[in-house]
Design a protein around this motif. Structure first.
Motif, PDB file in Angstrom:
ATOM      1  N   SER A 177       0.852  -1.187   0.000  1.00  0.00           N
ATOM      2  CA  SER A 177       0.000   0.000   0.000  1.00  0.00           C
ATOM      3  C   SER A 177       0.883   1.231   0.000  1.00  0.00           C
ATOM      4  O   SER A 177       1.744   1.381   0.880  1.00  0.00           O
ATOM      5  N   SER A 178       0.678   2.121  -0.964  1.00  0.00           N
ATOM      6  CA  SER A 178       1.557   3.276  -1.130  1.00  0.00           C
ATOM      7  C   SER A 178       0.744   4.558  -1.222  1.00  0.00           C
ATOM      8  O   SER A 178      -0.275   4.610  -1.911  1.00  0.00           O
ATOM      9  N   TYR A 179       1.237   5.595  -0.521  1.00  0.00           N
ATOM     10  CA  TYR A 179       0.660   6.934  -0.631  1.00  0.00           C
ATOM     11  C   TYR A 179       1.771   7.868  -1.074  1.00  0.00           C
ATOM     12  O   TYR A 179       2.828   7.944  -0.434  1.00  0.00           O
ATOM     13  N   GLN A 180       1.575   8.565  -2.214  1.00  0.00           N
ATOM     14  CA  GLN A 180       2.604   9.412  -2.795  1.00  0.00           C
ATOM     15  C   GLN A 180       2.051  10.810  -3.063  1.00  0.00           C
ATOM     16  O   GLN A 180       0.947  10.954  -3.604  1.00  0.00           O
ATOM     17  N   THR A 181       2.855  11.822  -2.722  1.00  0.00           N
ATOM     18  CA  THR A 181       2.388  13.205  -2.832  1.00  0.00           C
ATOM     19  C   THR A 181       3.107  14.022  -3.910  1.00  0.00           C
ATOM     20  O   THR A 181       2.666  15.128  -4.228  1.00  0.00           O
ATOM     21  N   ARG A 241     -11.859  20.970   3.473  1.00  0.00           N
ATOM     22  CA  ARG A 241     -12.894  20.378   4.313  1.00  0.00           C
ATOM     23  C   ARG A 241     -12.491  20.346   5.787  1.00  0.00           C
ATOM     24  O   ARG A 241     -13.203  19.803   6.617  1.00  0.00           O
ATOM     25  N   GLY A 242     -11.303  20.888   6.076  1.00  0.00           N
ATOM     26  CA  GLY A 242     -10.909  20.998   7.479  1.00  0.00           C
ATOM     27  C   GLY A 242     -10.047  19.879   7.994  1.00  0.00           C
ATOM     28  O   GLY A 242      -9.535  19.954   9.118  1.00  0.00           O
ATOM     29  N   ASP A 243      -9.888  18.819   7.224  1.00  0.00           N
ATOM     30  CA  ASP A 243      -8.998  17.736   7.648  1.00  0.00           C
ATOM     31  C   ASP A 243      -8.335  17.117   6.411  1.00  0.00           C
ATOM     32  O   ASP A 243      -8.935  17.022   5.346  1.00  0.00           O
ATOM     33  N   HIS A 244      -7.079  16.756   6.562  1.00  0.00           N
ATOM     34  CA  HIS A 244      -6.283  16.198   5.464  1.00  0.00           C
ATOM     35  C   HIS A 244      -5.300  15.200   6.079  1.00  0.00           C
ATOM     36  O   HIS A 244      -4.232  15.576   6.564  1.00  0.00           O
ATOM     37  N   ALA A 245      -5.654  13.927   6.053  1.00  0.00           N
ATOM     38  CA  ALA A 245      -4.846  12.912   6.736  1.00  0.00           C
ATOM     39  C   ALA A 245      -3.488  12.689   6.082  1.00  0.00           C
ATOM     40  O   ALA A 245      -2.582  12.140   6.700  1.00  0.00           O
ATOM     41  N   GLY A 246      -3.346  13.143   4.822  1.00  0.00           N
ATOM     42  CA  GLY A 246      -2.101  12.894   4.114  1.00  0.00           C
ATOM     43  C   GLY A 246      -1.101  14.025   4.178  1.00  0.00           C
ATOM     44  O   GLY A 246      -0.096  14.012   3.458  1.00  0.00           O
ATOM     45  N   ALA A 247      -1.331  15.000   5.052  1.00  0.00           N
ATOM     46  CA  ALA A 247      -0.494  16.199   5.073  1.00  0.00           C
ATOM     47  C   ALA A 247       0.934  15.945   5.533  1.00  0.00           C
ATOM     48  O   ALA A 247       1.811  16.779   5.325  1.00  0.00           O
ATOM     49  N   ARG A 248       1.204  14.789   6.147  1.00  0.00           N
ATOM     50  CA  ARG A 248       2.553  14.546   6.687  1.00  0.00           C
ATOM     51  C   ARG A 248       3.462  13.790   5.730  1.00  0.00           C
ATOM     52  O   ARG A 248       4.584  13.444   6.078  1.00  0.00           O
ATOM     53  N   GLY A 249       2.988  13.516   4.526  1.00  0.00           N
ATOM     54  CA  GLY A 249       3.904  12.976   3.523  1.00  0.00           C
ATOM     55  C   GLY A 249       3.712  11.528   3.148  1.00  0.00           C
ATOM     56  O   GLY A 249       2.790  10.847   3.607  1.00  0.00           O
ATOM     57  N   ASP A 250       4.631  11.072   2.283  1.00  0.00           N
ATOM     58  CA  ASP A 250       4.542   9.754   1.661  1.00  0.00           C
ATOM     59  C   ASP A 250       4.782   8.619   2.655  1.00  0.00           C
ATOM     60  O   ASP A 250       5.457   8.793   3.669  1.00  0.00           O
ATOM     61  N   MET A 251       4.274   7.453   2.288  1.00  0.00           N
ATOM     62  CA  MET A 251       4.590   6.230   3.021  1.00  0.00           C
ATOM     63  C   MET A 251       4.249   5.026   2.164  1.00  0.00           C
ATOM     64  O   MET A 251       3.404   5.100   1.257  1.00  0.00           O
ATOM     65  N   GLN A 252       4.938   3.923   2.435  1.00  0.00           N
ATOM     66  CA  GLN A 252       4.645   2.650   1.792  1.00  0.00           C
ATOM     67  C   GLN A 252       4.529   1.582   2.874  1.00  0.00           C
ATOM     68  O   GLN A 252       5.444   1.409   3.687  1.00  0.00           O
ATOM     69  N   TYR A 291       7.769   1.870   5.032  1.00  0.00           N
ATOM     70  CA  TYR A 291       8.979   2.482   4.472  1.00  0.00           C
ATOM     71  C   TYR A 291       8.672   3.927   4.134  1.00  0.00           C
ATOM     72  O   TYR A 291       7.662   4.236   3.503  1.00  0.00           O
ATOM     73  N   MET A 292       9.574   4.825   4.560  1.00  0.00           N
ATOM     74  CA  MET A 292       9.435   6.243   4.249  1.00  0.00           C
ATOM     75  C   MET A 292      10.790   6.786   3.814  1.00  0.00           C
ATOM     76  O   MET A 292      11.825   6.349   4.315  1.00  0.00           O
ATOM     77  N   GLU A 293      10.774   7.739   2.883  1.00  0.00           N
ATOM     78  CA  GLU A 293      12.025   8.267   2.345  1.00  0.00           C
ATOM     79  C   GLU A 293      11.884   9.756   2.059  1.00  0.00           C
ATOM     80  O   GLU A 293      10.868  10.205   1.542  1.00  0.00           O
ATOM     81  N   ILE A 294      12.942  10.501   2.423  1.00  0.00           N
ATOM     82  CA  ILE A 294      12.993  11.922   2.097  1.00  0.00           C
ATOM     83  C   ILE A 294      14.449  12.326   1.910  1.00  0.00           C
ATOM     84  O   ILE A 294      15.317  11.940   2.700  1.00  0.00           O
ATOM     85  N   GLU A 295      14.717  13.055   0.831  1.00  0.00           N
ATOM     86  CA  GLU A 295      16.055  13.568   0.549  1.00  0.00           C
ATOM     87  C   GLU A 295      17.123  12.475   0.641  1.00  0.00           C
ATOM     88  O   GLU A 295      18.174  12.642   1.270  1.00  0.00           O
ATOM     89  N   SER A 327      -0.014   2.778  14.068  1.00  0.00           N
ATOM     90  CA  SER A 327      -0.385   4.189  13.975  1.00  0.00           C
ATOM     91  C   SER A 327      -0.330   4.686  12.537  1.00  0.00           C
ATOM     92  O   SER A 327      -1.254   5.367  12.064  1.00  0.00           O
ATOM     93  N   LEU A 328       0.736   4.331  11.820  1.00  0.00           N
ATOM     94  CA  LEU A 328       0.867   4.751  10.422  1.00  0.00           C
ATOM     95  C   LEU A 328      -0.167   4.062   9.540  1.00  0.00           C
ATOM     96  O   LEU A 328      -0.681   4.659   8.587  1.00  0.00           O
ATOM     97  N   SER A 329      -0.500   2.824   9.855  1.00  0.00           N
ATOM     98  CA  SER A 329      -1.520   2.101   9.094  1.00  0.00           C
ATOM     99  C   SER A 329      -2.884   2.759   9.259  1.00  0.00           C
ATOM    100  O   SER A 329      -3.662   2.850   8.301  1.00  0.00           O
ATOM    101  N   HIS A 330      -3.163   3.225  10.467  1.00  0.00           N
ATOM    102  CA  HIS A 330      -4.427   3.919  10.708  1.00  0.00           C
ATOM    103  C   HIS A 330      -4.482   5.232   9.916  1.00  0.00           C
ATOM    104  O   HIS A 330      -5.527   5.590   9.366  1.00  0.00           O
ATOM    105  N   ARG A 331      -3.344   5.921   9.849  1.00  0.00           N
ATOM    106  CA  ARG A 331      -3.289   7.162   9.072  1.00  0.00           C
ATOM    107  C   ARG A 331      -3.525   6.865   7.595  1.00  0.00           C
ATOM    108  O   ARG A 331      -4.261   7.593   6.916  1.00  0.00           O
TER     109      ARG A 331
END
Length: 282
Positions: A108-112, A210-221, A233-237, A251-255
């Motif tokens: 499962s991947s979330y990419q911004t 809409r007042g809430d954005h669960a993805g505001a803290r960035g990418d994750m896999q 897994y998370m990666e930056i720079e 916690s990250l899975s819930h996000r």
């Protein structure tokens, strides 16, 4: 290839590349072949064979296939080396994650910012990797593109994994290289989204209104492994974090689950991807 690139490759060559180089040279010499003669047999120049044997330019995947057919002697050594050479080509921060991804039951991947590497077309990957800073030598860009495309084998692995991707809508509108590269990437993404084991969703640009954005803290896999362990897994720079602590993973899975509820449905997402593909660059 520049002298600096050759020196860098020799210094950074992994153990598998060195083993392949030594074995190829030994087998070539046992068969009484010159570098030029071996090159002609497998479709490469003598300088390419020399570069491989000195690790100035480690063997490509295609070269390994041809070496196996030509001088492998049925041992399968060059064939097996393909997997490990490919792993050596990944950036250091990504190497620990690659085997987990390849063996995932669920990914499962979330990419911004960019399309997830697993879904990237060759042209998109090349534009992205080649356009970074600092600039990479052309040979290194090609190595990384080849390694990235090899990850696509996961789509058709047996047993097939469940692959989920959530993209911020801005990713669909951000070009690399040329507009046509983005258009073709979006068309490819829409096609992949229709695979039975794939789900692609888009998080709308206006979500934050809409007042809430669960993805505001960035990418994750998120990965569920074959033995049903879960890691994130998370990666930056060019720095990576592999989270395995169960409470942090939970916690990250819930996000991630919350991000998924805020995204468009799979059908609406594919429709949006296809519409943007026709609009971008016009």
């Amino acid at each position: 290839m520049t002298a600096m690139a050759r020196t860098t490759n020799k210094t950074e060559a992994g153990g598998t590349a060195r083993m392949v180089a030594a074995l190829a040279k030994s087998l070539r010499e046992q068969l009484g072949l010159s570098q030029e003669e071996l090159g002609k047999l497998i479709g490469y120049t003598a300088s390419a064979i020399s570069a491989m044997e000195t690790c100035a330019q480690p063997a490509s995947d295609h070269m390994l296939v041809m070496l196996e057919k030509t001088i492998g002697g049925g041992l399968g050594v060059f064939e097996k080396a393909r997997e490990f050479i490919r792993l050596d080509r990944y950036p250091p921060q990504f190497k620990d994650f690659v085997p987990m991804e390849a063996g995932a039951v669920t990914l499962s991947s979330y990419q911004t910012f960019v399309v997830d590497g697993l879904f990237q077309t060759e042209a998109y990957a090349r534009a992205l990797i080649g356009g970074g800073f600092p600039r990479l030598p052309e040979e290194k860009v090609e190595e990384l593109v080849e390694a990235r495309l090899a990850r696509k084998a996961l789509f058709d692995r047996d047993p097939t994994p469940l692959i989920e991707l959530i993209l911020d809508e801005s990713v669909l509108r951000r070009p690399f290289g040329e507009w046509e590269v983005l258009r073709n990437q979006l068309r490819s993404l829409a096609a992949d989204a229709r695979r039975d084991n794939v789900c692609v969703q888009v998080l709308p640009l206006e979500r934050g209104l809409r007042g809430d954005h669960a993805g505001a803290r960035g990418d994750m896999q998120l990965v569920e492994t074959r033995d049903h362990h879960r890691v994130v897994y998370m990666e930056i720079e060019d720095e990576s974090t592999l989270v395995s602590d169960p409470s942090k993973v939970a916690s990250l899975s819930h996000r991630y689950a919350k991000i998924r509820t805020q995204a468009l449905s799979p059908d609406d997402s594919v429709g949006l991807i296809e519409r943007i593909a026709e609009e971008v660059g016009t």
